[in-house]
Design a protein around this motif. Sequence first.
Motif, PDB file in Angstrom:
ATOM      1  N   TYR A 392     -15.191   6.972 -12.863  1.00  0.00           N
ATOM      2  CA  TYR A 392     -14.128   7.673 -12.159  1.00  0.00           C
ATOM      3  C   TYR A 392     -14.460   9.125 -11.846  1.00  0.00           C
ATOM      4  CZ  TYR A 392     -11.203   3.667 -12.846  1.00  0.00           C
ATOM      5  OH  TYR A 392     -10.690   2.388 -12.826  1.00  0.00           O
ATOM      6  N   GLN A 393     -15.724   9.392 -11.657  1.00  0.00           N
ATOM      7  CA  GLN A 393     -16.066  10.703 -11.115  1.00  0.00           C
ATOM      8  C   GLN A 393     -15.506  10.769  -9.700  1.00  0.00           C
ATOM      9  OE1 GLN A 393     -17.704  13.073 -12.733  1.00  0.00           O
ATOM     10  NE2 GLN A 393     -18.194  11.925 -14.567  1.00  0.00           N
ATOM     11  N   ASN A 394     -15.091  11.927  -9.253  1.00  0.00           N
ATOM     12  CA  ASN A 394     -14.538  12.013  -7.920  1.00  0.00           C
ATOM     13  C   ASN A 394     -14.812  13.367  -7.313  1.00  0.00           C
ATOM     14  OD1 ASN A 394     -12.080  13.908  -8.269  1.00  0.00           O
ATOM     15  ND2 ASN A 394     -11.859  12.418  -9.911  1.00  0.00           N
ATOM     16  N   MET A 395     -14.651  13.411  -5.987  1.00  0.00           N
ATOM     17  CA  MET A 395     -14.736  14.652  -5.232  1.00  0.00           C
ATOM     18  C   MET A 395     -13.396  14.846  -4.546  1.00  0.00           C
ATOM     19  SD  MET A 395     -17.125  15.647  -1.979  1.00  0.00           S
ATOM     20  CE  MET A 395     -16.070  14.701  -0.892  1.00  0.00           C
ATOM     21  N   THR A 396     -12.822  16.008  -4.674  1.00  0.00           N
ATOM     22  CA  THR A 396     -11.514  16.288  -4.106  1.00  0.00           C
ATOM     23  C   THR A 396     -11.672  17.134  -2.847  1.00  0.00           C
ATOM     24  OG1 THR A 396     -10.519  16.233  -6.303  1.00  0.00           O
ATOM     25  CG2 THR A 396      -9.240  17.253  -4.557  1.00  0.00           C
ATOM     26  N   MET A 397     -10.979  16.728  -1.788  1.00  0.00           N
ATOM     27  CA  MET A 397     -10.976  17.474  -0.541  1.00  0.00           C
ATOM     28  C   MET A 397      -9.533  17.548  -0.038  1.00  0.00           C
ATOM     29  SD  MET A 397     -12.524  14.655   2.134  1.00  0.00           S
ATOM     30  CE  MET A 397     -12.181  15.713   3.542  1.00  0.00           C
ATOM     31  N   CYS A 398      -9.322  18.296   1.019  1.00  0.00           N
ATOM     32  CA  CYS A 398      -7.992  18.441   1.605  1.00  0.00           C
ATOM     33  C   CYS A 398      -7.880  17.496   2.799  1.00  0.00           C
ATOM     34  CB  CYS A 398      -7.774  19.892   2.066  1.00  0.00           C
ATOM     35  SG  CYS A 398      -7.931  21.106   0.734  1.00  0.00           S
ATOM     36  N   TRP A 399      -6.944  16.548   2.689  1.00  0.00           N
ATOM     37  CA  TRP A 399      -6.843  15.524   3.729  1.00  0.00           C
ATOM     38  C   TRP A 399      -5.466  14.869   3.638  1.00  0.00           C
ATOM     39  CZ3 TRP A 399      -7.980  14.527   8.284  1.00  0.00           C
ATOM     40  CH2 TRP A 399      -8.063  13.246   8.828  1.00  0.00           C
ATOM     41  N   LEU A 400      -5.282  13.769   4.328  1.00  0.00           N
ATOM     42  CA  LEU A 400      -4.015  13.049   4.327  1.00  0.00           C
ATOM     43  C   LEU A 400      -3.767  12.398   2.975  1.00  0.00           C
ATOM     44  CD1 LEU A 400      -4.315  11.256   7.789  1.00  0.00           C
ATOM     45  CD2 LEU A 400      -2.890  13.224   7.261  1.00  0.00           C
ATOM     46  N   THR A 401      -2.527  12.435   2.530  1.00  0.00           N
ATOM     47  CA  THR A 401      -2.141  11.776   1.285  1.00  0.00           C
ATOM     48  C   THR A 401      -1.066  10.725   1.513  1.00  0.00           C
ATOM     49  OG1 THR A 401      -0.474  13.483   0.828  1.00  0.00           O
ATOM     50  CG2 THR A 401      -2.685  13.832  -0.065  1.00  0.00           C
ATOM     51  N   SER A 402      -0.726  10.459   2.757  1.00  0.00           N
ATOM     52  CA  SER A 402       0.352   9.529   3.089  1.00  0.00           C
ATOM     53  C   SER A 402      -0.217   8.294   3.769  1.00  0.00           C
ATOM     54  CB  SER A 402       1.378  10.208   3.997  1.00  0.00           C
ATOM     55  OG  SER A 402       2.304   9.272   4.513  1.00  0.00           O
ATOM     56  N   TRP A 403       0.239   7.130   3.333  1.00  0.00           N
ATOM     57  CA  TRP A 403      -0.185   5.875   3.958  1.00  0.00           C
ATOM     58  C   TRP A 403       0.223   5.776   5.422  1.00  0.00           C
ATOM     59  CZ3 TRP A 403      -3.275   1.823   2.975  1.00  0.00           C
ATOM     60  CH2 TRP A 403      -3.823   1.726   1.694  1.00  0.00           C
ATOM     61  N   PRO A 404       1.478   6.047   5.791  1.00  0.00           N
ATOM     62  CA  PRO A 404       1.845   5.960   7.215  1.00  0.00           C
ATOM     63  C   PRO A 404       1.003   6.867   8.105  1.00  0.00           C
ATOM     64  CG  PRO A 404       3.810   6.044   5.845  1.00  0.00           C
ATOM     65  CD  PRO A 404       2.658   6.313   4.939  1.00  0.00           C
ATOM     66  N   ALA A 405       0.740   8.083   7.652  1.00  0.00           N
ATOM     67  CA  ALA A 405      -0.088   8.992   8.444  1.00  0.00           C
ATOM     68  C   ALA A 405      -1.521   8.472   8.557  1.00  0.00           C
ATOM     69  CB  ALA A 405      -0.075  10.384   7.829  1.00  0.00           C
ATOM     70  N   HIS A 406      -2.018   7.885   7.493  1.00  0.00           N
ATOM     71  CA  HIS A 406      -3.376   7.333   7.507  1.00  0.00           C
ATOM     72  C   HIS A 406      -3.494   6.202   8.525  1.00  0.00           C
ATOM     73  CE1 HIS A 406      -7.265   6.052   5.880  1.00  0.00           C
ATOM     74  NE2 HIS A 406      -6.784   4.824   5.852  1.00  0.00           N
ATOM     75  N   TYR A 407      -2.524   5.288   8.504  1.00  0.00           N
ATOM     76  CA  TYR A 407      -2.567   4.154   9.432  1.00  0.00           C
ATOM     77  C   TYR A 407      -2.296   4.605  10.868  1.00  0.00           C
ATOM     78  CZ  TYR A 407      -2.851   0.729   5.677  1.00  0.00           C
ATOM     79  OH  TYR A 407      -3.278  -0.023   4.610  1.00  0.00           O
ATOM     80  N   ALA A 408      -1.426   5.597  11.040  1.00  0.00           N
ATOM     81  CA  ALA A 408      -1.164   6.109  12.387  1.00  0.00           C
ATOM     82  C   ALA A 408      -2.423   6.738  12.988  1.00  0.00           C
ATOM     83  CB  ALA A 408      -0.026   7.127  12.343  1.00  0.00           C
ATOM     84  N   THR A 409      -3.204   7.436  12.158  1.00  0.00           N
ATOM     85  CA  THR A 409      -4.458   8.027  12.638  1.00  0.00           C
ATOM     86  C   THR A 409      -5.462   6.946  13.024  1.00  0.00           C
ATOM     87  OG1 THR A 409      -4.098   9.949  11.202  1.00  0.00           O
ATOM     88  CG2 THR A 409      -6.320   9.618  12.053  1.00  0.00           C
ATOM     89  N   LEU A 410      -5.541   5.889  12.218  1.00  0.00           N
ATOM     90  CA  LEU A 410      -6.439   4.780  12.557  1.00  0.00           C
ATOM     91  C   LEU A 410      -6.018   4.096  13.852  1.00  0.00           C
ATOM     92  CD1 LEU A 410      -7.121   3.070   9.094  1.00  0.00           C
ATOM     93  CD2 LEU A 410      -8.703   4.421  10.464  1.00  0.00           C
ATOM     94  N   LEU A 411      -4.703   3.913  14.043  1.00  0.00           N
ATOM     95  CA  LEU A 411      -4.216   3.308  15.280  1.00  0.00           C
ATOM     96  C   LEU A 411      -4.540   4.189  16.480  1.00  0.00           C
ATOM     97  CD1 LEU A 411      -2.570   1.117  16.732  1.00  0.00           C
ATOM     98  CD2 LEU A 411      -0.504   2.436  16.202  1.00  0.00           C
ATOM     99  N   TYR A 412      -4.349   5.474  16.337  1.00  0.00           N
ATOM    100  CA  TYR A 412      -4.669   6.437  17.399  1.00  0.00           C
ATOM    101  C   TYR A 412      -6.151   6.363  17.770  1.00  0.00           C
ATOM    102  CZ  TYR A 412      -5.313  11.147  19.421  1.00  0.00           C
ATOM    103  OH  TYR A 412      -5.652  12.214  20.213  1.00  0.00           O
ATOM    104  N   ALA A 413      -7.016   6.370  16.759  1.00  0.00           N
ATOM    105  CA  ALA A 413      -8.462   6.287  17.016  1.00  0.00           C
ATOM    106  C   ALA A 413      -8.830   4.937  17.629  1.00  0.00           C
ATOM    107  CB  ALA A 413      -9.240   6.507  15.716  1.00  0.00           C
ATOM    108  N   GLY A 414      -8.189   3.859  17.161  1.00  0.00           N
ATOM    109  CA  GLY A 414      -8.492   2.538  17.696  1.00  0.00           C
ATOM    110  C   GLY A 414      -8.145   2.405  19.168  1.00  0.00           C
ATOM    111  N   LEU A 415      -7.013   2.965  19.585  1.00  0.00           N
ATOM    112  CA  LEU A 415      -6.625   2.902  20.991  1.00  0.00           C
ATOM    113  C   LEU A 415      -7.593   3.688  21.864  1.00  0.00           C
ATOM    114  CD1 LEU A 415      -2.740   3.285  20.680  1.00  0.00           C
ATOM    115  CD2 LEU A 415      -4.048   1.195  21.149  1.00  0.00           C
ATOM    116  N   ILE A 416      -8.026   4.845  21.391  1.00  0.00           N
ATOM    117  CA  ILE A 416      -8.981   5.653  22.168  1.00  0.00           C
ATOM    118  C   ILE A 416     -10.324   4.938  22.277  1.00  0.00           C
ATOM    119  CG2 ILE A 416     -10.367   7.768  22.077  1.00  0.00           C
ATOM    120  CD1 ILE A 416      -7.918   9.245  21.162  1.00  0.00           C
TER     121      ILE A 416
END
Length: 509
Positions: A392-416
């Motif tokens: 369970y070593q990990n690297m922390t960065m600043c990014w999305l923490t919400s599932w709906p926002a994550h899927y919305a971004t994937l949908l946006y990229a998929g349409l493009i």
Amino acid sequence: MPTVLLITLILCLAASVLRAQGSSPEMDPSDVEVANDMETLEMELHQGCGSAHHAMEMLHLLEEKLAHREEYNFTGDMIETYIFNFMTEDFGGLNLSSNMDMKPGGRNKKFRHSMNFPADLMEGVQAQGVEQRLVYIYIHSPCIFQDAHNSSVLNNDVQGAFLQSGEVVGLSHPVEIRFWHDMVLDDTNATCVFWQPGAGLDSTGSWSRAGCKTTHGEGTVTCHCNHLTYFAVLLDPDATVTLAQLVLLTHISNIGCSLSAAATFCILLLCCFSRQRLRDNTTRIHMHLLAALLLLNTTFLLSTPLATITKGLCQVAAALLHASLLCALAWMAAEAFHLNLLIVKVYNIYVRQYLLKLCLFAWGLPTLAVAAVFIFRRETYGYYSIHTSEGYQNMTMCWLTSWPAHYATLLYAGLILLFNTVVLGRVVVILRRTQQPKWRVRKDWVTVLGLTCLLGTTWGLVFFHFGILLVAQLYIFTILNSLQGLFVCLWYITVHYRNKLGSISDACG
């Protein structure tokens, strides 16, 4: 005489009180033994369990002793135990919940966990009017429940429960076990499991999914199981990377993004101070794309260092990274749209305020969307931990923490990407139908592939993030997309130099 008797009675009572205060109550020897065993197991877990088999034996011994205790609760850093006594017919359900502090980063951080026992837990118990004893055990360690595959479980958390009277199986209303987390999980990489002991004394146990259903929520995984034993959330080893792979991917990303940022900055600087103005819309669109890629690479490089500072600053960095990604993808779509007008539409088309409309689409809409999310749902952005399959070593960065926002971004990229692919397909069909010399066809193919493939196709690898393709996909995706800015700069220099030579040869002719 009565006075003497009264004085004597008072002295006797005082003496008895003094003897009671002077003699310390002796602790039950069995309680002392259980406490010693608990502290020994706690120390074993802190040290990392030199032997998983030995730690499992200690846990089994502790279970036997807890099953014969009427009351004993223990709360430590690595283990918690609770005992509940009740009559069979009086049990109306039980809900246990532990509220832990969630801190970003760190290896031994804890998350909330809970277990909800249904009211019909006693449905299989025939004896009525008999006192039952329910034992709950929580373990925060990866070293006790180790199978032959050295599998990893979510947050190193294992929750277990059993009845002193016997095993509980086949419940009509399942037990609900809930685990909190800060990862991006779904059915492809996290599944509820229970521990199945090995057949022999020396054989290791294994994790099994039988009788358990998995439900994923935002920041939670809920397990519904029809029996009592030890439960956890198994992380798919094919959906995680090792620490060495994560370190290598991080270095590749940093080097690639640094090269791309430097290259795009140099091209933009040269264009700003160039004597020749950006006369045509094609070159201007290229410059906007390079500016978006420069912003994307810069915010990505800053997202990891800013994750070690305040949460508010990390949320701002995450929002900027999200906005720059959406803008870069939008300018890729603008490139494809402009390519469609140049090649597919063979006749001249005039669009009023063409570049301004593209800027509103590629800069304005993504920025407005991210700003709205940041204002009204700021918790969408924050600390995002990348976990590995070992320790369970990990690297922390600043990014999305919400599932709906994550899927919305994937949908946006998929349409493009779908739009870019359609445009590329139409261009390929037109080029194949056109009768041109081979050198001209080869030149057009290089131009189209250099513009369209590098500005969109490689991002499609994000949709192959599963199974045995995971590691190869991560390396290819990281290399191509971190160097995308550099590739676009090289392509732009090549096309510009080729056009300049062509103009010189035409003038000489």
